[in-house]
Scaffold this motif. Structure first.
Motif, PDB file in Angstrom:
ATOM      1  N   VAL A 151      55.187  53.452  57.217  1.00  0.00           N
ATOM      2  CA  VAL A 151      55.868  53.942  56.015  1.00  0.00           C
ATOM      3  C   VAL A 151      54.823  54.088  54.908  1.00  0.00           C
ATOM      4  CG1 VAL A 151      57.692  53.545  54.335  1.00  0.00           C
ATOM      5  CG2 VAL A 151      57.994  52.786  56.710  1.00  0.00           C
ATOM      6  N   TYR A 152      54.746  55.291  54.370  1.00  0.00           N
ATOM      7  CA  TYR A 152      53.769  55.557  53.315  1.00  0.00           C
ATOM      8  C   TYR A 152      54.307  55.115  51.957  1.00  0.00           C
ATOM      9  CZ  TYR A 152      51.494  58.486  56.809  1.00  0.00           C
ATOM     10  OH  TYR A 152      50.876  58.926  57.943  1.00  0.00           O
ATOM     11  N   GLY A 153      53.403  54.676  51.127  1.00  0.00           N
ATOM     12  CA  GLY A 153      53.783  54.316  49.770  1.00  0.00           C
ATOM     13  C   GLY A 153      52.717  54.773  48.791  1.00  0.00           C
ATOM     14  N   VAL A 154      53.159  55.233  47.653  1.00  0.00           N
ATOM     15  CA  VAL A 154      52.224  55.635  46.600  1.00  0.00           C
ATOM     16  C   VAL A 154      52.378  54.689  45.429  1.00  0.00           C
ATOM     17  CG1 VAL A 154      51.741  57.391  44.852  1.00  0.00           C
ATOM     18  CG2 VAL A 154      52.152  58.076  47.226  1.00  0.00           C
ATOM     19  N   CYS A 155      51.265  54.200  44.939  1.00  0.00           N
ATOM     20  CA  CYS A 155      51.312  53.322  43.765  1.00  0.00           C
ATOM     21  C   CYS A 155      50.107  53.609  42.871  1.00  0.00           C
ATOM     22  CB  CYS A 155      51.306  51.858  44.217  1.00  0.00           C
ATOM     23  SG  CYS A 155      51.871  50.721  42.942  1.00  0.00           S
ATOM     24  N   LEU A 156      50.400  53.804  41.614  1.00  0.00           N
ATOM     25  CA  LEU A 156      49.335  54.045  40.625  1.00  0.00           C
ATOM     26  C   LEU A 156      49.533  53.012  39.533  1.00  0.00           C
ATOM     27  CD1 LEU A 156      47.046  55.914  39.475  1.00  0.00           C
ATOM     28  CD2 LEU A 156      48.868  57.232  38.364  1.00  0.00           C
ATOM     29  N   TRP A 157      48.514  52.192  39.318  1.00  0.00           N
ATOM     30  CA  TRP A 157      48.680  51.090  38.371  1.00  0.00           C
ATOM     31  C   TRP A 157      47.433  50.877  37.537  1.00  0.00           C
ATOM     32  CZ3 TRP A 157      47.591  50.487  43.540  1.00  0.00           C
ATOM     33  CH2 TRP A 157      46.451  49.742  43.850  1.00  0.00           C
ATOM     34  N   ARG A 158      47.612  50.048  36.526  1.00  0.00           N
ATOM     35  CA  ARG A 158      46.532  49.757  35.603  1.00  0.00           C
ATOM     36  C   ARG A 158      46.092  48.305  35.789  1.00  0.00           C
ATOM     37  NH1 ARG A 158      45.370  53.129  31.507  1.00  0.00           N
ATOM     38  NH2 ARG A 158      47.408  54.111  31.469  1.00  0.00           N
ATOM     39  N   SER A 159      44.812  48.098  36.004  1.00  0.00           N
ATOM     40  CA  SER A 159      44.292  46.723  36.065  1.00  0.00           C
ATOM     41  C   SER A 159      43.461  46.479  34.823  1.00  0.00           C
ATOM     42  CB  SER A 159      43.406  46.507  37.297  1.00  0.00           C
ATOM     43  OG  SER A 159      43.484  47.555  38.204  1.00  0.00           O
ATOM     44  N   GLY A 160      42.517  45.584  34.950  1.00  0.00           N
ATOM     45  CA  GLY A 160      41.617  45.321  33.836  1.00  0.00           C
ATOM     46  C   GLY A 160      42.226  44.340  32.857  1.00  0.00           C
ATOM     47  N   SER A 161      41.626  44.276  31.677  1.00  0.00           N
ATOM     48  CA  SER A 161      42.044  43.254  30.727  1.00  0.00           C
ATOM     49  C   SER A 161      42.698  43.858  29.494  1.00  0.00           C
ATOM     50  CB  SER A 161      40.806  42.432  30.312  1.00  0.00           C
ATOM     51  OG  SER A 161      39.805  43.337  29.862  1.00  0.00           O
ATOM     52  N   GLY A 162      42.937  45.155  29.529  1.00  0.00           N
ATOM     53  CA  GLY A 162      43.543  45.807  28.370  1.00  0.00           C
ATOM     54  C   GLY A 162      44.989  45.381  28.169  1.00  0.00           C
ATOM     55  N   GLU A 163      45.572  45.873  27.081  1.00  0.00           N
ATOM     56  CA  GLU A 163      46.935  45.417  26.763  1.00  0.00           C
ATOM     57  C   GLU A 163      47.971  45.977  27.742  1.00  0.00           C
ATOM     58  OE1 GLU A 163      48.677  46.970  23.197  1.00  0.00           O
ATOM     59  OE2 GLU A 163      47.212  48.578  23.064  1.00  0.00           O
ATOM     60  N   ASN A 164      47.647  47.106  28.385  1.00  0.00           N
ATOM     61  CA  ASN A 164      48.580  47.673  29.350  1.00  0.00           C
ATOM     62  C   ASN A 164      48.299  47.223  30.778  1.00  0.00           C
ATOM     63  OD1 ASN A 164      50.038  49.158  27.433  1.00  0.00           O
ATOM     64  ND2 ASN A 164      48.386  50.703  27.408  1.00  0.00           N
ATOM     65  N   SER A 165      47.409  46.256  30.926  1.00  0.00           N
ATOM     66  CA  SER A 165      47.068  45.790  32.268  1.00  0.00           C
ATOM     67  C   SER A 165      48.332  45.378  33.017  1.00  0.00           C
ATOM     68  CB  SER A 165      46.113  44.603  32.165  1.00  0.00           C
ATOM     69  OG  SER A 165      45.843  44.112  33.457  1.00  0.00           O
ATOM     70  N   GLY A 185      30.826  45.998  33.817  1.00  0.00           N
ATOM     71  CA  GLY A 185      32.154  46.357  33.297  1.00  0.00           C
ATOM     72  C   GLY A 185      32.696  47.608  33.951  1.00  0.00           C
ATOM     73  N   TYR A 186      33.951  47.540  34.378  1.00  0.00           N
ATOM     74  CA  TYR A 186      34.612  48.723  34.927  1.00  0.00           C
ATOM     75  C   TYR A 186      34.936  49.689  33.789  1.00  0.00           C
ATOM     76  CZ  TYR A 186      35.367  47.090  39.737  1.00  0.00           C
ATOM     77  OH  TYR A 186      35.197  46.705  41.037  1.00  0.00           O
ATOM     78  N   VAL A 187      34.854  50.990  34.051  1.00  0.00           N
ATOM     79  CA  VAL A 187      35.203  51.955  32.998  1.00  0.00           C
ATOM     80  C   VAL A 187      36.483  52.733  33.345  1.00  0.00           C
ATOM     81  CG1 VAL A 187      32.930  52.278  31.997  1.00  0.00           C
ATOM     82  CG2 VAL A 187      33.582  53.602  34.030  1.00  0.00           C
ATOM     83  N   GLN A 188      37.120  52.348  34.425  1.00  0.00           N
ATOM     84  CA  GLN A 188      38.398  52.993  34.773  1.00  0.00           C
ATOM     85  C   GLN A 188      39.373  51.891  35.159  1.00  0.00           C
ATOM     86  OE1 GLN A 188      41.178  54.938  34.809  1.00  0.00           O
ATOM     87  NE2 GLN A 188      39.721  56.617  35.145  1.00  0.00           N
ATOM     88  N   ASP A 189      40.482  51.797  34.426  1.00  0.00           N
ATOM     89  CA  ASP A 189      41.411  50.721  34.764  1.00  0.00           C
ATOM     90  C   ASP A 189      42.596  51.199  35.616  1.00  0.00           C
ATOM     91  OD1 ASP A 189      42.725  52.055  32.808  1.00  0.00           O
ATOM     92  OD2 ASP A 189      42.914  50.360  31.424  1.00  0.00           O
ATOM     93  N   LEU A 190      42.645  52.484  35.928  1.00  0.00           N
ATOM     94  CA  LEU A 190      43.702  52.966  36.817  1.00  0.00           C
ATOM     95  C   LEU A 190      43.240  52.894  38.270  1.00  0.00           C
ATOM     96  CD1 LEU A 190      44.966  56.124  34.884  1.00  0.00           C
ATOM     97  CD2 LEU A 190      46.185  53.946  35.217  1.00  0.00           C
ATOM     98  N   SER A 191      44.133  52.495  39.140  1.00  0.00           N
ATOM     99  CA  SER A 191      43.862  52.480  40.581  1.00  0.00           C
ATOM    100  C   SER A 191      44.987  53.204  41.303  1.00  0.00           C
ATOM    101  CB  SER A 191      43.830  51.041  41.125  1.00  0.00           C
ATOM    102  OG  SER A 191      42.633  50.417  40.805  1.00  0.00           O
ATOM    103  N   LEU A 192      44.607  53.950  42.320  1.00  0.00           N
ATOM    104  CA  LEU A 192      45.633  54.616  43.134  1.00  0.00           C
ATOM    105  C   LEU A 192      45.638  54.021  44.531  1.00  0.00           C
ATOM    106  CD1 LEU A 192      47.707  56.969  43.463  1.00  0.00           C
ATOM    107  CD2 LEU A 192      45.807  58.362  44.325  1.00  0.00           C
TER     108      LEU A 192
END
Lengths: 513, 513
Positions: A459-473, A123-130
């Motif tokens: 061209v650079y891009g920044v993206c920070l998102w939530r994965s996983g199976s939580g409600e905010n995925s 199981g992953y314990v961090q659902d944020l990815s940069l």
């Protein structure tokens, strides 16, 4: 050879003009950290054992002319690209189908995938990815159209260790400075206008991305001091590029450390809850909690000479720190993925970019790419690749990250013959982009080389998102375009990569082509 | 040997601490232009013919501890020193009596004076003068007092080419950065506090001084573009120090050019009204009007190998540009003048500083200085200098600018014997300042040298004033303290001058001693 698009640019320089331009360039660059550590071929290590010397990074004397329309389009679609690649990285099932085609052919991809599988099991314990992405393009001159038209075509999309964001900001300031002090001849005045020169805010923006992840991580539950960890190669000639991001972070109050990848297991450990703890060798009594792991190493098989490095990657992936990138995001950068998106009539793009208008705008930047597998498209591509006549319009690229091993045009058939057929699917075949011929001069170690050049816009891009199976995925916390890079290389060489000694950092002077 | 004042500082470093400190120092310095071109002994010219390489300027690992009271006093009295030296430079008659004693002994001073006389004959056309001064001090530990007391004693006062203002600002930022990233061991936390570390704004302030002169010059009557001219040596290893001033000027909208002193007659000319016109070799069709001539060359006889350089100095002095410094201001920096001011019971100081309180504050920073002429004080000094026992408390200094030829302590008698007596008045005898012993580490070309050190505090001052015979003569348009420099050298060497390879740029960490 196509005619020069801008035959008068850059102008010839008198010896006095060149001397003035060069001395201003050499001094400004060192005074502002537009520098690299010298290559051993320039300064043997025995002459400078403690590594105190630096030299101006390879740069162009002039900003290169770049079609305004193409530049603006590249910047405008970056957030769509961020959306696309973060969606791919979130879609594990789809990724798996792609990666499975490569397993057995590309060991490196296979081992990365294993790490993901292993972490997923517990199981992953961090659902944020940069993602600190960079989408690389060339201007393509479509001579098949009745009037020659210019458009952007993507060369590749980088999801790991996108470099030169720090130096790109500096080179755009350098060219502005040179304009300001009259180092460019008056004959260029109509072209080289202040508004036409494009500053790149890539250094600032990439640091902003790291800082956003750092903040989103939250505070330490054990009241440890927090830090961002730059996982780096050692030695690193391009260290100032990375340092500029560290300095920008520090200005914003964010501490960071450089961890040589091979030191990971010695200097980090996981707490019971998989908090990533970094203990700097210089401060053995202080344990920092790592909010964000920023990989500037680990993207190439060469970074994994021992089993220990694979253990290191696993340890970082298992951790509660935000990874930039996660294994899945790293894998999303496979050329295979670029290929399946860009295979003519591919259904995949729609899956990730449901908005048709957005998807078609992204699609228009794809150059046709074919697999070399046993699918219908693959078999067709093999024909094209084996015939020297048709192969001349293509480039053969390995699926894995890192560059440096592309096979061009007429060299393709011979190369494929030397390779067992079962290894062919490790490569993709891509239609060559035909950039309009340009002229510029590159300064390397103080010496000027003039001639025909090819520019590559990143061209650079920044993206920070939530994965996983939580409600905010699927939640996207940050998504912004983060500045640009122009890399310019001599048109004899067909390989990019300034630090590798084949090109120069450049900036754009926009023209209405 | 006196006991260490701060025996615990700086602390011993573990190899890991030193490695972390050094790598942060080496990268930050290059990223922020705290750099010099490497000495030929480090990188032979043949290895880098176009001069692209740079190395970290010699700096200290730690900021040196410095008594707060002394530091504050040095800064506080700088405007009085500015007033003093600008008043001296305005008092031609008084200067003449001093200079006449040197003519025939010191050719260099004689020739400078001739230039003044020659320009005076036809009349000066610019009554504004700019001084970018630096007053250099050491902390003197007076062991004769019943309780040992610390005070500042002046080493010399520079009226021309006061260097390191650009690098000093950077080194004070470097030490702040190193503190911020935890590169100093926790054992120093009580001492190395943010408030104790002193930033130096010398780079910014010296540029502000040049900009003030530039503005005071007024506009061009022939609508030429205006510029400041940096008159420089070539080659110049310490170029980044100077460039930082140029960049600060440009930020304020002021153009500047670098003119190698030996190129003066080729690249400048005087208009009928003696407007100084500079025609950059790189822009032969553009004539700039020079508002301000900033000498970073011309202070040493070595800068005048041919008659042409003397013609060049004359041309610049005759011109309508504001000189930094004028010939008279340059001459005001003679050590002879420091000597006559500092000769015990000298009447001269009062002449220039009528306010007794101001004068006595300045006076308290003088170390006793004696002439070596045939005056009463001179004959007495000769006795002191010839006897090895008494000479051990003194330093013998040439009257002329430039440093590098001081004779110390027991070497004095032998040196004087080797010199014809008629040349003795070219030197002054100064009581040695006895600085408290300190420890630090100097980084040179990446290598660390640790040991006993001596620090020299330089305080910059900017003064812009009006001389001549007009009704506003004596008007002082600008007078401000302009930041500081700390130069630290090993206590084996008794000669300063970082670029010459004998010391390092440092910054102050104030302590209440």
């Amino acid at each position: 050879m196509a005619p020069q698009l801008y035959p008068e640019y850059p102008p010839e320089l008198s010896p006095e003009e060149e001397q003035y331009l060069l001395s201003n360039l050499k001094d400004w660059s060192i005074a502002h950290g537009l520098a690299v550590r010298p290559a051993p071929s320039f300064v043997p290590t025995s002459h400078d054992p403690s590594g105190a010397l630096a030299t101006t990074a390879p740069v162009t004397l002039f900003p290169s002319l770049f079609p305004r329309k193409c530049f603006e389009e590249g910047l405008a679609i970056q957030t769509a690209y961020n959306e696309l690649y973060s969606a791919i990285a979130r879609d594990e099932q789809w990724l798996q189908t792609i990666v499975e085609e490569l397993i057995g052919v590309d060991d490196f991809v296979g081992r990365l995938w294993q790490i993901h599988v292993q972490v997923k099991l517990e199981g992953y314990v961090q659902d944020l990815s940069l993602g600190l992405f960079r989408s690389d393009y060339m201007v393509h001159s479509d001579s098949s159209a009745s009037t020659s038209s210019l458009g952007l075509k993507q060369v590749e999309f980088n999801t790991i260790a996108s470099s030169f964001g720090g130096l790109s900001s500096q080179v755009s300031k350098l060219h502005n400075y040179l304009l300001k002090v009259g180092a460019y001849p008056v004959s260029t005045a109509a072209t080289l206008q202040k508004d036409a020169l494009q500053l790149s805010y890539s250094g600032f923006n990439l640091a902003k991305g790291l800082a956003a992840a750092h903040t989103a991580y939250g505070s330490s539950q054990t009241e440890r001091p927090l830090c961002v960890l730059f996982v780096v190669q050692e030695p690193e000639r391009n260290v100032f590029d990375q340092r500029h991001l560290e300095y920008a972070l520090l200005t914003g109050g964010v501490r960071s450390f450089r961890l040589p990848f091979h030191r990971t297991l010695q200097d980090t450990k996981l707490d019971m809850d998989r908090t990533l703890v970094y203990i700097p060798p210089s401060m053995p009594s202080t344990a920092f909690e790592v909010t964000t792991v920023y990989f500037r190493a680990g993207y190439s098989p060469d970074d994994y000479p021992r089993e220990e490095e694979w253990k290191a990657r696993l340890q970082l992936e298992r951790s509660r720190a935000i990874k930039c990138p996660s294994i899945l995001t790293h894998l999303a950068g496979c050329k295979k993925i670029q290929q399946v998106l860009a295979t003519p009539h591919s259904p995949h793009l729609k899956r990730f970019l449901p908005d048709d208008a957005v998807a078609s705008r992204v699609l228009s930047t794809f150059a046709p790419i074919y697999p070399l597998d046993e699918s219908q498209a693959g078999l067709e591509a093999r024909k094209l690749a084996k015939d020297p006549h048709t192969a001349a319009r293509y480039v053969l690229k390995p699926q894995r990250e890192g560059g440096g091993n592309n096979i061009y045009r007429k060299s393709i058939p011979g190369f494929l013959e030397s390779l067992p057929v079962k290894s062919w699917p490790a490569y993709i075949l891509m239609e060559m982009i035909e950039p309009p011929p340009l002229q510029n001069a590159i300064v390397r170690n103080g010496e000027v080389q003039k001639g025909g050049v090819i520019g590559e816009l990143g061209v650079y891009g920044v993206c920070l998102w939530r994965s996983g199976s939580g409600e905010n995925s699927g939640e996207v916390l940050q998504n912004f375009e983060a500045g640009y890079l122009l890399r310019t290389k001599g048109d004899q060489s067909e390989e990019g990569g300034v630090a590798a000694g084949f090109g120069a950092v450049d900036s754009c002077c926009l023209v209405d082509a």
